[in-house]
Write a protein that holds these residues in place. Structure first.
Motif, PDB file in Angstrom:
ATOM      1  N   ASP A  55       2.971 -10.345  -7.597  1.00 54.95           N
ATOM      2  CA  ASP A  55       3.831 -10.542  -8.980  1.00 54.95           C
ATOM      3  C   ASP A  55       3.649 -12.191  -8.986  1.00 54.95           C
ATOM      4  OD1 ASP A  55       5.675 -11.269 -10.592  1.00 54.95           O
ATOM      5  OD2 ASP A  55       7.217 -10.059  -9.903  1.00 54.95           O
ATOM      6  N   ALA A  56       2.994 -12.539  -9.895  1.00 56.61           N
ATOM      7  CA  ALA A  56       2.812 -14.108 -10.144  1.00 56.61           C
ATOM      8  C   ALA A  56       4.085 -14.753 -10.174  1.00 56.61           C
ATOM      9  CB  ALA A  56       1.988 -14.465 -11.149  1.00 56.61           C
ATOM     10  N   SER A  57       5.098 -14.184 -11.119  1.00 59.06           N
ATOM     11  CA  SER A  57       6.297 -15.014 -11.394  1.00 59.06           C
ATOM     12  C   SER A  57       7.184 -15.141 -10.023  1.00 59.06           C
ATOM     13  CB  SER A  57       7.303 -14.711 -12.518  1.00 59.06           C
ATOM     14  OG  SER A  57       7.602 -13.290 -12.401  1.00 59.06           O
ATOM     15  N   ALA A  58       7.416 -13.987  -9.382  1.00 54.80           N
ATOM     16  CA  ALA A  58       8.033 -13.850  -8.048  1.00 54.80           C
ATOM     17  C   ALA A  58       7.345 -14.947  -7.119  1.00 54.80           C
ATOM     18  CB  ALA A  58       8.346 -12.415  -7.518  1.00 54.80           C
ATOM     19  N   ALA A  59       6.252 -14.714  -6.901  1.00 52.61           N
ATOM     20  CA  ALA A  59       5.351 -15.695  -6.146  1.00 52.61           C
ATOM     21  C   ALA A  59       5.651 -17.215  -6.290  1.00 52.61           C
ATOM     22  CB  ALA A  59       3.991 -15.330  -5.874  1.00 52.61           C
ATOM     23  N   GLU A  60       5.532 -17.623  -7.399  1.00 52.45           N
ATOM     24  CA  GLU A  60       5.817 -18.952  -7.933  1.00 52.45           C
ATOM     25  C   GLU A  60       7.060 -19.239  -7.675  1.00 52.45           C
ATOM     26  OE1 GLU A  60       3.015 -18.600 -11.839  1.00 52.45           O
ATOM     27  OE2 GLU A  60       4.538 -20.086 -12.046  1.00 52.45           O
ATOM     28  N   GLN A  61       8.170 -18.610  -8.071  1.00 53.12           N
ATOM     29  CA  GLN A  61       9.444 -18.848  -7.543  1.00 53.12           C
ATOM     30  C   GLN A  61       9.797 -19.094  -6.336  1.00 53.12           C
ATOM     31  OE1 GLN A  61      12.650 -16.344  -9.273  1.00 53.12           O
ATOM     32  NE2 GLN A  61      13.942 -17.112  -8.139  1.00 53.12           N
ATOM     33  N   ALA A  62       9.156 -18.142  -5.467  1.00 57.83           N
ATOM     34  CA  ALA A  62       9.279 -18.523  -3.570  1.00 57.83           C
ATOM     35  C   ALA A  62       8.534 -19.734  -3.546  1.00 57.83           C
ATOM     36  CB  ALA A  62       8.568 -17.147  -3.077  1.00 57.83           C
ATOM     37  N   ALA A  63       7.444 -19.970  -3.990  1.00 58.25           N
ATOM     38  CA  ALA A  63       6.570 -21.216  -3.583  1.00 58.25           C
ATOM     39  C   ALA A  63       7.566 -22.575  -4.096  1.00 58.25           C
ATOM     40  CB  ALA A  63       5.427 -21.462  -4.521  1.00 58.25           C
ATOM     41  N   ARG A  64       8.443 -22.672  -5.197  1.00 63.63           N
ATOM     42  CA  ARG A  64       9.282 -23.684  -5.419  1.00 63.63           C
ATOM     43  C   ARG A  64      10.382 -23.698  -4.705  1.00 63.63           C
ATOM     44  NH1 ARG A  64       7.885 -22.015 -11.170  1.00 63.63           N
ATOM     45  NH2 ARG A  64       9.283 -20.627 -10.871  1.00 63.63           N
ATOM     46  N   GLU A  65      10.944 -22.590  -3.988  1.00 63.53           N
ATOM     47  CA  GLU A  65      12.019 -22.667  -2.982  1.00 63.53           C
ATOM     48  C   GLU A  65      11.617 -23.155  -1.528  1.00 63.53           C
ATOM     49  OE1 GLU A  65      13.605 -18.731  -3.881  1.00 63.53           O
ATOM     50  OE2 GLU A  65      14.234 -19.613  -5.759  1.00 63.53           O
ATOM     51  N   LEU A  66      10.352 -23.108  -1.363  1.00 63.76           N
ATOM     52  CA  LEU A  66       9.897 -23.404   0.040  1.00 63.76           C
ATOM     53  C   LEU A  66      10.471 -24.428   0.657  1.00 63.76           C
ATOM     54  CD1 LEU A  66       7.724 -21.824   2.020  1.00 63.76           C
ATOM     55  CD2 LEU A  66       6.358 -23.812   1.449  1.00 63.76           C
ATOM     56  N   VAL A  67      11.001 -24.439   1.814  1.00 67.29           N
ATOM     57  CA  VAL A  67      11.591 -25.456   2.525  1.00 67.29           C
ATOM     58  C   VAL A  67      10.776 -25.660   3.941  1.00 67.29           C
ATOM     59  CG1 VAL A  67      13.671 -25.759   1.263  1.00 67.29           C
ATOM     60  CG2 VAL A  67      13.474 -24.211   3.473  1.00 67.29           C
ATOM     61  N   PRO A  68      10.712 -26.743   4.482  1.00 67.75           N
ATOM     62  CA  PRO A  68       9.988 -26.881   5.995  1.00 67.75           C
ATOM     63  C   PRO A  68      10.258 -25.955   6.917  1.00 67.75           C
ATOM     64  CG  PRO A  68      10.340 -28.815   4.983  1.00 67.75           C
ATOM     65  CD  PRO A  68      11.029 -28.194   4.106  1.00 67.75           C
ATOM     66  N   ALA A  69      11.759 -25.592   6.946  1.00 65.97           N
ATOM     67  CA  ALA A  69      12.195 -24.561   7.878  1.00 65.97           C
ATOM     68  C   ALA A  69      11.338 -23.394   7.968  1.00 65.97           C
ATOM     69  CB  ALA A  69      13.663 -24.520   8.039  1.00 65.97           C
ATOM     70  N   ASN A  70      10.886 -23.059   6.678  1.00 62.88           N
ATOM     71  CA  ASN A  70      10.358 -21.666   6.436  1.00 62.88           C
ATOM     72  C   ASN A  70       9.084 -21.619   7.290  1.00 62.88           C
ATOM     73  OD1 ASN A  70      11.150 -21.837   2.872  1.00 62.88           O
ATOM     74  ND2 ASN A  70      12.276 -20.687   4.527  1.00 62.88           N
TER      75      ASN A  70
END
Ligand code: DC
Length: 222
Positions: A55-70
């Protein structure tokens, strides 16, 4: 002023690029980023939220929320993580959202490995390697890794999975896997890890203009 070097290492799965990139980074004293972990972590974040990695919008949102600890998560490997990573990696908005993270990482010079480092992320990289090996050899290597971990899998299945991943990486519209025109192509099919490393290191030193001065140390050539 001497430009801090970017060493871009791209290639298909199980060609040996991760091992090579890690060793090059240690030898050259540069930070190392396995960019596959970014896509794996984004895939995991989508799964955490109960979403579908395709799902492109869920994936894009997750990419924007990514932090190094992930990237430190311990569940970024294995079939579920592989599939989720491949799904999010084909979403153009995910790739766009991860560009700054990768370029920031390279600000002080770095070795990065992935699929599009030399073509998209750092097209100006001083050293680009495209590390590859035959499908049969890559499948054999992945199969023996699985055996060593005690996971039994038929070689034919491992080969078929790898072939499907290759096809997906090469066919996706967003940043398909290909060698940059100015990449040094290193075919590791018949090379052991030490020989592949020696060839890669000589080529990278030549390209970044760093000569060896002593055990593990480097300095710019005059
Ligand atoms: O290298 P890897 O197997 O950890 O990569 C995980 C997935 O992410 C794989 O489907 C390829 C994709 N990927 C990508 O599209 N671009 C990158 N720079 C790194 C990985």
């Amino acid at each position: 002023m001497i430009a801090l070097p970017i060493v871009a290492i791209d290639g298909p799965a199980a060609a040996g690029k991760g091992t090579l990139a890690r060793r090059l980074a240690a030898e050259l004293g540069l930070p190392y980023l396995d960019t596959g972990l970014l896509y794996r972590a984004v895939g995991r974040l989508v799964l955490d939220g109960g979403g579908d990695p395709a799902d492109a919008s869920a994936a894009e949102q997750a990419a924007r929320e990514l932090v190094p600890a992930n990237l430190e998560r311990t569940d970024l490997r294995g079939p579920a993580a592989d599939a989720a990573a491949a799904a999010v990696a084909s979403v153009p908005g995910v790739r766009a959202a991860l560009i700054d993270f990768q370029r920031d990482f390279g600000r002080a010079g770095a070795v990065l490995d992935g699929r599009d480092i030399g073509t998209v992320i750092f097209p100006q990289a001083q050293a680009k390697l495209f590390v590859t090996a035959s499908l049969a050899e890559r499948a054999r290597r992945r199969w023996s890794e699985l055996q060593a971990k005690g996971t039994s899998a038929a070689l034919a299945i491992v080969t078929a999975d790898m072939q499907a991943r290759d096809a997906a990486d090469a066919a996706r519209a967003a940043a398909p896997l290909r060698a940059a025109a100015d990449a040094f192509v290193l075919d590791t099919t018949k090379l052991d890890a030490d020989t592949a490393f020696a060839v890669a290191l000589a080529e990278v030193r030549r390209r970044i203009g760093w000569a060896k001065t002593g055990a593990g140390s480097v300095m710019p050539e005059k």
